[in-house]
Design a protein around this motif. Sequence first.
Motif, PDB file in Angstrom:
ATOM      1  N   GLY A 145       0.821  -1.209   0.000  1.00 40.07           N
ATOM      2  CA  GLY A 145       0.000   0.000   0.000  1.00 40.07           C
ATOM      3  C   GLY A 145       0.851   1.253   0.000  1.00 40.07           C
ATOM      4  O   GLY A 145       0.534   2.237  -0.694  1.00 40.07           O
ATOM      5  N   LYS A 146       1.936   1.243   0.755  1.00 38.59           N
ATOM      6  CA  LYS A 146       2.846   2.391   0.786  1.00 38.59           C
ATOM      7  C   LYS A 146       3.468   2.616  -0.591  1.00 38.59           C
ATOM      8  O   LYS A 146       3.620   3.754  -1.038  1.00 38.59           O
ATOM      9  CB  LYS A 146       3.942   2.161   1.826  1.00 38.59           C
TER      10      LYS A 146
ATOM     11  N   PHE B 171       3.686   5.858  -5.622  1.00 33.45           N
ATOM     12  CA  PHE B 171       3.519   6.034  -7.066  1.00 33.45           C
ATOM     13  C   PHE B 171       2.461   7.091  -7.337  1.00 33.45           C
ATOM     14  O   PHE B 171       2.666   7.995  -8.164  1.00 33.45           O
ATOM     15  CB  PHE B 171       3.115   4.713  -7.716  1.00 33.45           C
ATOM     16  N   ALA B 172       1.313   6.989  -6.664  1.00 28.13           N
ATOM     17  CA  ALA B 172       0.200   7.909  -6.920  1.00 28.13           C
ATOM     18  C   ALA B 172       0.583   9.352  -6.618  1.00 28.13           C
ATOM     19  O   ALA B 172       0.247  10.266  -7.366  1.00 28.13           O
ATOM     20  CB  ALA B 172      -1.025   7.489  -6.108  1.00 28.13           C
ATOM     21  N   THR B 173       1.298   9.578  -5.516  1.00 22.85           N
ATOM     22  CA  THR B 173       1.654  10.947  -5.149  1.00 22.85           C
ATOM     23  C   THR B 173       2.622  11.567  -6.151  1.00 22.85           C
ATOM     24  O   THR B 173       2.616  12.785  -6.362  1.00 22.85           O
ATOM     25  CB  THR B 173       2.266  10.998  -3.736  1.00 22.85           C
ATOM     26  N   LYS B 174       3.428  10.745  -6.778  1.00 16.94           N
ATOM     27  CA  LYS B 174       4.358  11.264  -7.791  1.00 16.94           C
ATOM     28  C   LYS B 174       3.631  11.738  -9.045  1.00 16.94           C
ATOM     29  O   LYS B 174       4.209  12.445  -9.873  1.00 16.94           O
ATOM     30  CB  LYS B 174       5.389  10.196  -8.155  1.00 16.94           C
TER      31      LYS B 174
ATOM     32  N   CYS C  82      -9.218   8.051 -13.912  1.00 18.28           N
ATOM     33  CA  CYS C  82      -9.264   7.663 -12.497  1.00 18.28           C
ATOM     34  C   CYS C  82      -8.779   6.237 -12.251  1.00 18.28           C
ATOM     35  O   CYS C  82      -7.921   6.001 -11.387  1.00 18.28           O
ATOM     36  CB  CYS C  82     -10.665   7.873 -11.937  1.00 18.28           C
ATOM     37  N   SER C  83      -9.308   5.280 -13.014  1.00 15.72           N
ATOM     38  CA  SER C  83      -8.912   3.888 -12.786  1.00 15.72           C
ATOM     39  C   SER C  83      -7.545   3.577 -13.401  1.00 15.72           C
ATOM     40  O   SER C  83      -6.879   2.628 -12.983  1.00 15.72           O
ATOM     41  CB  SER C  83      -9.971   2.935 -13.348  1.00 15.72           C
ATOM     42  N   GLY C  84      -7.143   4.380 -14.389  1.00 16.49           N
ATOM     43  CA  GLY C  84      -5.786   4.225 -14.917  1.00 16.49           C
ATOM     44  C   GLY C  84      -4.763   4.530 -13.842  1.00 16.49           C
ATOM     45  O   GLY C  84      -3.733   3.847 -13.717  1.00 16.49           O
ATOM     46  N   LEU C  85      -5.038   5.552 -13.021  1.00 18.73           N
ATOM     47  CA  LEU C  85      -4.131   5.928 -11.934  1.00 18.73           C
ATOM     48  C   LEU C  85      -4.068   4.836 -10.876  1.00 18.73           C
ATOM     49  O   LEU C  85      -2.974   4.419 -10.460  1.00 18.73           O
ATOM     50  CB  LEU C  85      -4.592   7.244 -11.308  1.00 18.73           C
ATOM     51  N   THR C  86      -5.227   4.348 -10.419  1.00 22.46           N
ATOM     52  CA  THR C  86      -5.219   3.355  -9.342  1.00 22.46           C
ATOM     53  C   THR C  86      -4.645   2.017  -9.795  1.00 22.46           C
ATOM     54  O   THR C  86      -3.900   1.371  -9.044  1.00 22.46           O
ATOM     55  CB  THR C  86      -6.640   3.150  -8.795  1.00 22.46           C
ATOM     56  N   SER C  87      -4.966   1.600 -11.025  1.00 22.94           N
ATOM     57  CA  SER C  87      -4.440   0.312 -11.500  1.00 22.94           C
ATOM     58  C   SER C  87      -2.929   0.370 -11.694  1.00 22.94           C
ATOM     59  O   SER C  87      -2.209  -0.579 -11.364  1.00 22.94           O
ATOM     60  CB  SER C  87      -5.141  -0.118 -12.791  1.00 22.94           C
TER      61      SER C  87
ATOM     62  N   ALA D  39       2.629  -0.787  -9.895  1.00 27.23           N
ATOM     63  CA  ALA D  39       3.956  -0.374  -9.433  1.00 27.23           C
ATOM     64  C   ALA D  39       4.293  -1.010  -8.089  1.00 27.23           C
ATOM     65  O   ALA D  39       5.473  -1.193  -7.753  1.00 27.23           O
ATOM     66  CB  ALA D  39       4.015   1.153  -9.317  1.00 27.23           C
ATOM     67  N   ALA D  40       3.247  -1.366  -7.327  1.00 23.82           N
ATOM     68  CA  ALA D  40       3.447  -2.013  -6.031  1.00 23.82           C
ATOM     69  C   ALA D  40       3.529  -3.535  -6.161  1.00 23.82           C
ATOM     70  O   ALA D  40       3.609  -4.249  -5.162  1.00 23.82           O
ATOM     71  CB  ALA D  40       2.318  -1.634  -5.086  1.00 23.82           C
TER      72      ALA D  40
END
Length: 347
Positions: free
Chosen positions: A234-235, A240-243, A261-266, A271-272
């Motif tokens: 999760g971290k 990745f998201a904050t960058k 929106c879902s492109g960002l979360t997926s 990346a995790a």
Amino acid sequence: MNRRRRGISALTLICAMAVASAPGAAFAAPAPEPGPSKSLEEVRKEIEALYHQAGTATEAYNLAEEQAQRQSDQIVTIAKQVVATQQRIADLKNRAGAAARAQYRTGGLPPSAQLALSGSPQQFLDGADRLRQGEKATMGMLGELNTHQADLQKYAAEASAHWQTLEANRKAKETAKKEIEAKIAAAKALEDRLVAEEKARLLQLEKDDAYKKQAKWLKSGILKEINGKASPAGKAAIEFATKQIGKPYVWGAEGPDGFDCSGLTSQAWLAAGKHIPRTSQEQLRLLPKVAIKDMRPGDLIIYFDDATHVAMYVGDGAMIHAPRPGRHVTIAGAGSMPIKAVVRPDA
């Protein structure tokens, strides 16, 4: 993570102070003018509805895109199976041809007749054993040939079915694309009619609405119950998201220069090290759900009854998301939109 949380808390406080200290007239929608003209608040709601419809079409486009890619991959797999089967059939036919040529060299006599003409009992017995082995091998070869021929027919039927599905998904993509472009164009046309001052006030109205919903959500006391800690994965997803903060919303995009929106979360969870569904609706359908009070940083918040928006919870009542066309990846209040469910990619 503590610094990020303090940063988020500070940002939340600054936003609250800005809303509290700004002149009341700047936040109020003008009274509707006589006749058919609309108030700025009505325009805001109309624009919001258009972008929501564009978001719904975007998720349909993304799902069709994902399914089309899957069908295309399956067609490639079937093509490889067809090639391998054809090579095996060719090999079996070559072996059958070799057997026919050997029989020709013996004058065309069948093996049983040649055996009957053998000169000694031992030769007869040895020949009979070889005959049985040869007949068994021939039957096995013919059986294998029939099996591979049947496989080819099955592969052809499967390829045809996958191709039809692929074409259906391509058409669905085209339909969704036209709807997305039409809704975005309609929303932009509404905004373009506004003068600069009205656009600024429209943006403030948008922020006011989000702030009021977030304040109502926090007032419920929900934040006192949410105290989960992010997992290592999760971290990594949050990092990745904050960058990506500041990058534009682009419908259908998965980065690196823009996201929906879902492109960002997926992509954040990829990346995790975790592959999750591409669309918010599939993320809701396939990922394990958790109660809002058990939410932890890295979890995904699904919004609206039709599950057409998704964001990543980052703690302290905040989330990161790609809002809509014309906006950028940003931090916002987790309760600033109606929450449908929370899902956990690494449950």
